[in-house]
Design an enzyme around this catalytic site. Structure first.
Site, PDB file in Angstrom:
ATOM      1  N   ALA A  59     -14.170   8.607  18.176  1.00 33.07           N
ATOM      2  CA  ALA A  59     -12.518   8.793  18.356  1.00 33.07           C
ATOM      3  C   ALA A  59     -12.443   9.625  19.064  1.00 33.07           C
ATOM      4  O   ALA A  59     -12.752  10.282  20.197  1.00 33.07           O
ATOM      5  CB  ALA A  59     -13.021   9.613  16.633  1.00 33.07           C
ATOM      6  N   HIS A  60     -10.994   9.625  18.930  1.00 38.50           N
ATOM      7  CA  HIS A  60     -10.289  10.795  20.310  1.00 38.50           C
ATOM      8  C   HIS A  60     -10.236  11.698  20.706  1.00 38.50           C
ATOM      9  O   HIS A  60     -10.695  12.589  19.216  1.00 38.50           O
ATOM     10  CB  HIS A  60      -8.675  10.325  19.410  1.00 38.50           C
ATOM     11  CG  HIS A  60      -8.426  11.059  17.755  1.00 38.50           C
ATOM     12  ND1 HIS A  60      -6.714  10.913  17.816  1.00 38.50           N
ATOM     13  CD2 HIS A  60      -9.323  11.485  17.340  1.00 38.50           C
ATOM     14  CE1 HIS A  60      -7.368  11.390  16.512  1.00 38.50           C
ATOM     15  NE2 HIS A  60      -8.061  11.518  16.338  1.00 38.50           N
ATOM     16  N   ASN A  61     -10.914  12.111  21.713  1.00 43.01           N
ATOM     17  CA  ASN A  61     -10.944  13.911  21.825  1.00 43.01           C
ATOM     18  C   ASN A  61     -11.916  14.164  21.763  1.00 43.01           C
ATOM     19  O   ASN A  61     -11.957  15.526  21.587  1.00 43.01           O
ATOM     20  CB  ASN A  61      -9.905  14.440  21.285  1.00 43.01           C
ATOM     21  CG  ASN A  61      -7.931  14.708  21.724  1.00 43.01           C
ATOM     22  OD1 ASN A  61      -7.700  14.302  21.328  1.00 43.01           O
ATOM     23  ND2 ASN A  61      -8.194  15.126  22.502  1.00 43.01           N
TER      24      ASN A  61
END
Length: 352
Positions: A240-242
Site C-alpha cells: 500500500a501507499h507510503n
C-alpha cells in the site's frame, strides 16, 4: 547453451572428474529433476536420502556433496554446494527472451529515451519522459507512464503497467500483470460521502528487486512508496501507499502490507499475512502464514497467529485448544455427577 564436461567443470572451478578425463565427454543441454532427467540433462542431489533417485536417474551427471557415497548410475560431480552450483549452471540454460529489437507496433513517445540494446515488444506504450537503461527488455503490452525510469538490465514482462514517475533500479524483474504506481487507497469522509484524497507521490524500487505476477504497489499519497534492494515479492501481493519495504525482504503470495507501515531489512513475510497500517516490522523478523499483524514486531522475532504473537505462545494456545472438546466432555460428565450428588443429598435430607 551446451556444455561439455571440461567446460562445465571449468565453470564450477573444479577438476575434471578423473574417471572421465580421458574419455569422450558428455554434452549437457539442459537441467532437470532426478526423476525426469534425460541423457543430456544435469541434476543435483542434496543428501544421502536421494541415493535411490540418483541410481535410477537417466541424467548425464549429478552434482553431489564431496561426502556423497559412491553409487552406480550417472556420473557424479562432487562440489561443496550442489544446490548453489546447480542454480549457477541453470542460469546458463535460461531461454532467450522472445522480445528482440523494437517491435513496429510499439508506441514510443519522441520524448522517451532508450539505452543501448533495449528491446520493446508488440503494442507496448512508452510515454513522454520515460528513461530506459541499457539492455532492458519491455514485454508486449507493457505501459510505462510519463517520467518512468528503468535501470540497466531490468525486465518488465508482458502486460505490466508502471504509472507516472515510477523509478525502477538495475537488474529488476517485474512479472506479467503487475501494476506499480496505481493510486493508494485514500478517502476522507466529509459527513456526506467518501472524498478521494489525491495520491501525488511515487514508487521507488531499488536494484535487484523481483516482483511476481499480478502484484499491486501503490504510489504514495505524498513522498514515496519504497521497495529496498534485493527484495523478492511473490505473486498476488499488495503493497500500500507510503509503505517502506526494506532490503532483502521476502513476501510470499497473497500477503499484504497496509499504508505507512515499515518492514525491516531481511524480514520474511509468509503467505496470506496481513500487516496493518502504521506498523513497524523489525529487521529479520519472521511472520508465519496467515498471521494478522496489528502491532509492532521486534527485530528478529518469530510471530504467528491472529493477532500475531510469539510462535511458542501461539503453538501452546493451539495445543490447548485442541484439547477443548475432551475437556468439555469431562466437564459435562462431572456436572452430571455433581447434579446426581446434589439430588442424593437432597433425598437424604428429606428422609432425616
Amino acid at each position: 547453451m551446451v556444455y561439455d564436461l571440461p567446460q562445465l567443470c571449468a565453470r564450477l572451478d573444479i577438476p575434471v572428474p578423473a574417471l572421465r578425463s580421458a574419455l569422450a565427454s558428455p554434452e549437457f543441454r539442459g537441467v532437470n529433476t532426478l526423476q525426469l532427467a534425460g541423457d543430456t540433462d544435469l541434476c543435483f542431489a542434496d543428501g544421502a536420502d536421494q541415493i535411490p533417485a540418483v541410481q535410477h536417474s537417466g541424467a548425464a551427471a549429478v552434482l553431489v556433496h564431496d561426502s556423497f557415497p559412491v553409487v552406480s548410475g550417472p556420473l557424479l560431480i562432487r562440489v561443496a554446494e550442489p544446490r548453489a552450483s546447480f542454480f549457477l549452471l541453470a542460469e546458463s540454460f535460461r531461454p532467450t527472451s522472445e522480445v528482440q529489437g523494437i517491435h513496429p507496433s510499439a508506441v514510443i513517445d519522441p520524448g522517451a529515451v532508450l539505452g543501448e540494446g533495449v528491446a520493446v515488444g508488440a503494442c507496448a506504450v512508452l510515454a513522454d519522459g520515460v528513461r530506459v537503461g541499457a539492455r532492458c527488455t519491455i514485454g508486449p503490452g507493457v505501459y510505462l507512464g510519463p517520467g518512468v525510469t528503468l535501470g540497466a538490465d531490468s525486465v518488465i514482462e508482458a502486460n505490466a503497467a508502471l504509472h507516472r514517475d515510477t523509478s525502477v533500479g538495475k537488474r529488476c524483474i517485474v512479472h506479467s500483470g503487475t501494476v506499480i504506481g496505481g493510486d493508494g487507497f485514500g478517502f476522507h469522509w466529509d459527513g456526506h460521502a467518501h472524498r478521494k484524497v489525491p495520491q501525488l507521490g511515487r514508487v521507488v524500487i531499488e536494484d535487484d528487486v523481483d516482483i511476481g505476477c499480478n502484484c499491486c504497489v501503490d504510489r504514495a499519497t505524498l513522498g514515496e512508496t519504497r521497495i529496498g534492494r534485493g527484495a523478492k515479492i511473490d505473486n498476488l501481493v499488495q503493497i500500500a501507499h507510503n509503505t517502506d519495504i526494506g532490503a532483502h525482504v521476502i513476501m510470499a503470495g497473497q500477503s499484504g502490507v497496509a499504508g505507512s507501515s515499515r518492514v525491516g531489512e531481511g524480514a520474511v513475510i509468509g503467505g496470506q499475512v496481513a500487516v496493518s497500517d502504521h506498523v513497524a516490522v523489525g529487521a529479520g523478523a519472521r511472520l508465519g502464514g496467515q498471521s494478522g499483524v496489528t502491532k509492532d514486531v521486534p527485530p528478529g522475532a518469530a510471530m504467528f497467529g491472529t493477532p500475531a504473537r510469539p510462535v511458542k505462545d501461539t503453538l501452546r494456545e493451539l495445543a490447548a485448544l485442541a484439547q477443548l472438546p475432551g475437556l468439555l466432555k469431562a466437564f459435562k460428565r462431572q456436572q452430571q455427577e455433581l447434579d446426581a450428588l446434589r439430588e442424593r443429598c437432597a433425598e437424604l435430607e428429606r428422609r432425616a
